[in-house]
Motif scaffolding. Sequence first.
Motif, mmCIF file in Angstrom:
data_model
loop_
_atom_site.group_PDB
_atom_site.id
_atom_site.type_symbol
_atom_site.label_atom_id
_atom_site.label_comp_id
_atom_site.label_asym_id
_atom_site.label_seq_id
_atom_site.Cartn_x
_atom_site.Cartn_y
_atom_site.Cartn_z
ATOM 1 N N THR A 177 -34.963 15.483 76.051
ATOM 2 C CA THR A 177 -36.104 16.345 76.504
ATOM 3 C C THR A 177 -37.296 15.951 75.717
ATOM 4 O O THR A 177 -38.454 15.805 76.583
ATOM 5 C CB THR A 177 -35.897 17.802 76.017
ATOM 6 O OG1 THR A 177 -34.636 18.107 76.629
ATOM 7 C CG2 THR A 177 -37.132 18.760 76.413
ATOM 8 N N ALA A 178 -37.357 15.734 74.578
ATOM 9 C CA ALA A 178 -38.638 15.279 73.985
ATOM 10 C C ALA A 178 -39.220 13.806 74.717
ATOM 11 O O ALA A 178 -40.463 13.848 74.989
ATOM 12 C CB ALA A 178 -38.559 14.845 72.398
ATOM 13 N N ALA A 217 -32.804 29.328 81.927
ATOM 14 C CA ALA A 217 -33.475 28.857 80.641
ATOM 15 C C ALA A 217 -34.581 29.578 79.945
ATOM 16 O O ALA A 217 -35.320 30.181 80.869
ATOM 17 C CB ALA A 217 -33.579 27.423 81.176
ATOM 18 N N GLY A 218 -35.057 29.095 78.947
ATOM 19 C CA GLY A 218 -36.075 29.723 78.359
ATOM 20 C C GLY A 218 -36.790 28.826 77.288
ATOM 21 O O GLY A 218 -36.219 27.984 76.605
ATOM 22 N N ALA A 219 -38.240 28.904 77.016
ATOM 23 C CA ALA A 219 -38.753 28.301 75.797
ATOM 24 C C ALA A 219 -39.851 29.095 75.481
ATOM 25 O O ALA A 219 -40.032 30.221 75.782
ATOM 26 C CB ALA A 219 -39.645 26.916 76.403
ATOM 27 N N GLY A 220 -40.258 28.654 74.132
ATOM 28 C CA GLY A 220 -41.090 29.689 73.500
ATOM 29 C C GLY A 220 -41.890 28.899 72.312
ATOM 30 O O GLY A 220 -41.549 27.850 71.869
ATOM 31 N N GLY A 263 -34.013 23.170 81.298
ATOM 32 C CA GLY A 263 -34.565 23.475 79.529
ATOM 33 C C GLY A 263 -35.818 22.474 79.639
ATOM 34 O O GLY A 263 -36.855 22.893 79.255
ATOM 35 N N THR A 264 -35.711 21.349 80.426
ATOM 36 C CA THR A 264 -36.983 20.654 80.402
ATOM 37 C C THR A 264 -38.063 20.916 81.108
ATOM 38 O O THR A 264 -39.365 20.959 80.600
ATOM 39 C CB THR A 264 -36.588 18.981 80.695
ATOM 40 O OG1 THR A 264 -35.573 18.595 80.180
ATOM 41 C CG2 THR A 264 -37.895 18.248 80.817
ATOM 42 N N TYR A 265 -37.649 21.795 82.323
ATOM 43 C CA TYR A 265 -38.713 22.137 82.988
ATOM 44 C C TYR A 265 -39.415 23.590 82.330
ATOM 45 O O TYR A 265 -40.767 23.585 82.279
ATOM 46 C CB TYR A 265 -38.257 22.725 84.257
ATOM 47 C CG TYR A 265 -39.278 23.531 85.218
ATOM 48 C CD1 TYR A 265 -40.247 22.556 86.181
ATOM 49 C CD2 TYR A 265 -39.432 24.929 85.442
ATOM 50 C CE1 TYR A 265 -41.133 23.220 86.656
ATOM 51 C CE2 TYR A 265 -40.528 25.372 86.052
ATOM 52 C CZ TYR A 265 -41.101 24.604 86.810
ATOM 53 O OH TYR A 265 -42.392 25.025 87.731
ATOM 54 N N THR A 306 -39.505 32.733 80.285
ATOM 55 C CA THR A 306 -37.987 32.568 80.754
ATOM 56 C C THR A 306 -38.085 32.203 82.220
ATOM 57 O O THR A 306 -38.702 32.925 82.944
ATOM 58 C CB THR A 306 -37.389 34.053 80.589
ATOM 59 O OG1 THR A 306 -37.675 34.470 79.138
ATOM 60 C CG2 THR A 306 -35.935 33.947 80.687
ATOM 61 N N LEU A 307 -37.082 31.093 82.329
ATOM 62 C CA LEU A 307 -37.028 30.775 83.958
ATOM 63 C C LEU A 307 -35.837 31.684 84.449
ATOM 64 O O LEU A 307 -34.793 31.868 83.970
ATOM 65 C CB LEU A 307 -36.406 29.507 83.751
ATOM 66 C CG LEU A 307 -36.604 28.636 85.233
ATOM 67 C CD1 LEU A 307 -37.881 28.557 85.602
ATOM 68 C CD2 LEU A 307 -35.889 27.417 85.201
#
Length: 241
Positions: free
Chosen positions: A223-224, A163-166, A191-193, A152-153
Amino acid sequence: MELETGTRAIIALAWARHLGLADSALHLAALGESSDRVEARDDAADTVRFLRLVGGSVLAGPGWLVDAAAEYDDEALAQESTLVRLIRDHGAMDARGTGESALYYLDEPLDVAESDSTLVSLEAEHALALEAECPRDDLAGVRLSDREHTFTLLAQDGHAPLAGAGYDVWEGLVADVAAITVPELRRHGLGTYIAAVAVDEALSQGLVPQWRAGVSHRAAHLTADELGFVLCGSLTSARIG
């Protein structure tokens, strides 16, 4: 850009195991050496999935549906509407489509620069806080707080979630990655970061990152592209009801 042969073999193995097939079932398709459709019959299945992978394809679902789909080509089965129609023709009128997604993969390392204005948290509480800031409809395909690994950013001043990614690990081989950004901060690269952070971690763990982008989700495709992912196929699914 193309993926290395070894990477494509890993993707094929992961999907074969994910769909309950023999380990070698998709090997030739992933190498572009076969265009045959593979059938994965499971009469207890409540979901139908149609996978396209490089040169081949897989139709996974109950035997009656696999038989009914024999007259359809891959282009037709890749459409959600076709799967729903086949199910409803069998009498399940409450069938519904659950998505058409492009499948992207990456095997090149990323150069992720550290940020002076943000922090990255691995804590579940921050992933939950981020989800609380996002519309419910945006969360369905991401399921950030349910992922095995979350990133999570946070704003450095105040620690507000940005933003977050997982990712979840499939068959010990593939990292299925997703990301989300709070609505008011979208289109600023956050989101990209954070997706790059998650992807870089997956690569460091020896996993092949997988990115699924809904056919109409323009931001996911962008993003991809920005991260250097390679388009290798698609996945279409529907629930029988």
